[in-house]
Design a protein around this motif. Structure first.
Motif, PDB file in Angstrom:
ATOM      1  N   HIS A 291      45.842  37.195  11.820  1.00 43.36           N
ATOM      2  CA  HIS A 291      46.921  37.693  12.849  1.00 43.36           C
ATOM      3  C   HIS A 291      46.516  38.549  14.098  1.00 43.36           C
ATOM      4  O   HIS A 291      47.101  38.694  15.257  1.00 43.36           O
ATOM      5  N   GLN A 292      45.580  39.558  13.780  1.00 46.52           N
ATOM      6  CA  GLN A 292      45.163  40.290  14.693  1.00 46.52           C
ATOM      7  C   GLN A 292      44.196  39.612  15.709  1.00 46.52           C
ATOM      8  O   GLN A 292      44.263  39.881  16.806  1.00 46.52           O
ATOM      9  N   TYR A 293      43.329  38.759  15.270  1.00 45.08           N
ATOM     10  CA  TYR A 293      42.718  37.712  16.235  1.00 45.08           C
ATOM     11  C   TYR A 293      43.721  37.057  17.042  1.00 45.08           C
ATOM     12  O   TYR A 293      43.490  37.158  18.212  1.00 45.08           O
ATOM     13  N   LEU A 294      44.624  36.528  16.563  1.00 43.53           N
ATOM     14  CA  LEU A 294      45.841  35.653  17.438  1.00 43.53           C
ATOM     15  C   LEU A 294      46.307  36.777  18.376  1.00 43.53           C
ATOM     16  O   LEU A 294      46.543  36.330  19.625  1.00 43.53           O
ATOM     17  N   ILE A 295      46.898  37.714  18.086  1.00 43.58           N
ATOM     18  CA  ILE A 295      47.458  38.585  18.821  1.00 43.58           C
ATOM     19  C   ILE A 295      46.416  39.167  20.154  1.00 43.58           C
ATOM     20  O   ILE A 295      46.844  39.103  21.289  1.00 43.58           O
ATOM     21  N   SER A 296      45.106  39.541  19.742  1.00 45.42           N
ATOM     22  CA  SER A 296      44.331  39.884  20.666  1.00 45.42           C
ATOM     23  C   SER A 296      43.941  38.461  21.687  1.00 45.42           C
ATOM     24  O   SER A 296      43.756  38.884  23.033  1.00 45.42           O
ATOM     25  N   ARG A 297      43.993  37.350  21.283  1.00 47.00           N
ATOM     26  CA  ARG A 297      43.909  36.353  21.915  1.00 47.00           C
ATOM     27  C   ARG A 297      45.150  36.171  23.040  1.00 47.00           C
ATOM     28  O   ARG A 297      44.753  35.651  24.161  1.00 47.00           O
ATOM     29  N   ARG A 298      45.944  36.343  22.612  1.00 47.92           N
ATOM     30  CA  ARG A 298      47.532  36.418  23.432  1.00 47.92           C
ATOM     31  C   ARG A 298      47.541  37.459  24.373  1.00 47.92           C
ATOM     32  O   ARG A 298      48.056  37.205  25.576  1.00 47.92           O
ATOM     33  N   VAL A 299      46.896  38.555  24.293  1.00 49.25           N
ATOM     34  CA  VAL A 299      46.844  39.587  25.112  1.00 49.25           C
ATOM     35  C   VAL A 299      45.847  39.207  26.008  1.00 49.25           C
ATOM     36  O   VAL A 299      46.248  39.430  27.312  1.00 49.25           O
ATOM     37  N   ASP A 300      44.509  38.718  25.648  1.00 47.13           N
ATOM     38  CA  ASP A 300      43.600  38.183  26.658  1.00 47.13           C
ATOM     39  C   ASP A 300      44.364  37.169  27.555  1.00 47.13           C
ATOM     40  O   ASP A 300      44.037  37.312  29.054  1.00 47.13           O
ATOM     41  N   LEU A 301      45.137  36.290  27.123  1.00 49.47           N
ATOM     42  CA  LEU A 301      45.876  35.327  27.900  1.00 49.47           C
ATOM     43  C   LEU A 301      46.894  35.915  28.917  1.00 49.47           C
ATOM     44  O   LEU A 301      46.716  35.401  30.054  1.00 49.47           O
ATOM     45  N   ALA A 302      47.464  36.977  28.324  1.00 49.59           N
ATOM     46  CA  ALA A 302      48.484  37.403  29.171  1.00 49.59           C
ATOM     47  C   ALA A 302      47.842  38.316  30.311  1.00 49.59           C
ATOM     48  O   ALA A 302      48.406  38.310  31.497  1.00 49.59           O
ATOM     49  N   ARG A 303      46.611  38.739  30.347  1.00 51.29           N
ATOM     50  CA  ARG A 303      46.062  39.530  31.176  1.00 51.29           C
ATOM     51  C   ARG A 303      45.565  38.474  32.381  1.00 51.29           C
ATOM     52  O   ARG A 303      45.570  38.724  33.461  1.00 51.29           O
TER      53      ARG A 303
END
Length: 281
Positions: free
Chosen positions: A227-239
């Motif tokens: 779940h932390q990996y997925l959240i970090s990738r979503r933050v990366d996409l948001a950037r």
């Protein structure tokens, strides 16, 4: 279910109670959208004593303040402090606060099929045990199970909790040697579903590995749970979407977050600034 872009239902309020009575009872109960958990209950008891009763579910209990005394299989037991309590289905028990100031407790009622019925006897014999790691995991599940968009985190915690309970009651656990292949295959699945998301149960079916094994293998391989990996990738996409000039109101859904507060909370946690501040920079 894992959180997906757009609106999602976190709670089903068919079971929802909040009350405060003359006996000094305050209760909040609900049914979450997490397979295997039939009810969540938070209670502050100062004057009520539960009579003998039984459930058709496993009762997973932690006490945050005070202590509770109860009878199980004609033996008096107690739960308090760092102890974890697991009461089996269909076995009557009662309960009362052990001190005049009462107690605060948090409870998960688990579907009876989430643990083997063969473990009921073991749970009667050993209903209370010390396991700080398990207690922290239970507390963490209580924190995220009420937060929109944190479904994968809840699934991960729940898989680890049920696996740990099985081991505690004498059921064979996962092998110590973890294969790296399922971790990498799960990462590929997460990468394919950054925005729509994928549930841990669905990933388990697709990859043919137990959910707890997937979580443990992934965490050991990549240094963080799925779940932390997925959240970090979503933050990366948001950037990327911010830098591309997308309006902030559309970025939460476009990057897989439940809503803007969900995006802002994790964006600030990882980057130290809000999406708005990042866009101005």
């Amino acid at each position: 279910m894992i959180s997906r872009a757009g609106p999602a239902v976190l709670y089903d309020f068919d079971v929802s109670v909040t009350s405060a009575g003359a006996a000094g009872v305050a209760v909040s109960a609900w049914r979450p959208c997490l397979d295997g958990v039939v009810e969540v209950l938070h209670a502050h008891l100062t004057g009520h004593a539960y009579p003998m009763h039984a459930h058709d579910s496993w009762t997973l209990l932690i006490v945050d303040d005070g202590a509770v005394r109860y009878d199980l299989d004609k033996h008096e037991r107690a739960a308090f402090g760092d102890l974890v309590t697991l009461l089996p289905p269909y076995v009557p028990h009662n309960g009362t606060a052990a001190h005049p100031h009462g107690l605060r407790k948090r409870v998960f009622y688990l579907a009876s099929d989430r643990l083997p019925t063969d473990l009921i006897g073991a749970s009667v014999d050993n209903s209370v045990f010390t396991d700080p790691s398990l207690r922290r995991r239970i507390a963490a599940l209580h924190e995220v199970i009420g937060q929109p968009g944190e479904d994968l985190a809840a699934e991960g915690h729940f898989a680890e909790i049920t696996e740990r309970l099985r081991v505690r009651l004498g059921f064979p656990g996962l092998p110590e040697r973890l294969d790296r292949t399922p971790a990498r295959r799960l990462r590929d699945l997460l990468e394919e579903n950054v925005v729509p998301g994928i549930s841990l149960d669905e990933a388990s079916r697709l990859l043919h590995f137990h959910p707890a094994y997937l979580v443990r293998s992934f965490t050991r391989e990549f240094g963080m749970p799925p779940h932390q990996y997925l959240i970090s990738r979503r933050v990366d996409l948001a950037r990327r979407l911010i830098l591309a000039g997308d309006p902030l109101w559309s970025i939460a859904a476009g990057s897989g977050f439940y809503d803007q507060p969900h995006l802002i909370r994790h964006f600030k946690r990882i980057l130290g600034v809000s999406p708005k501040a990042f866009s101005k920079g």
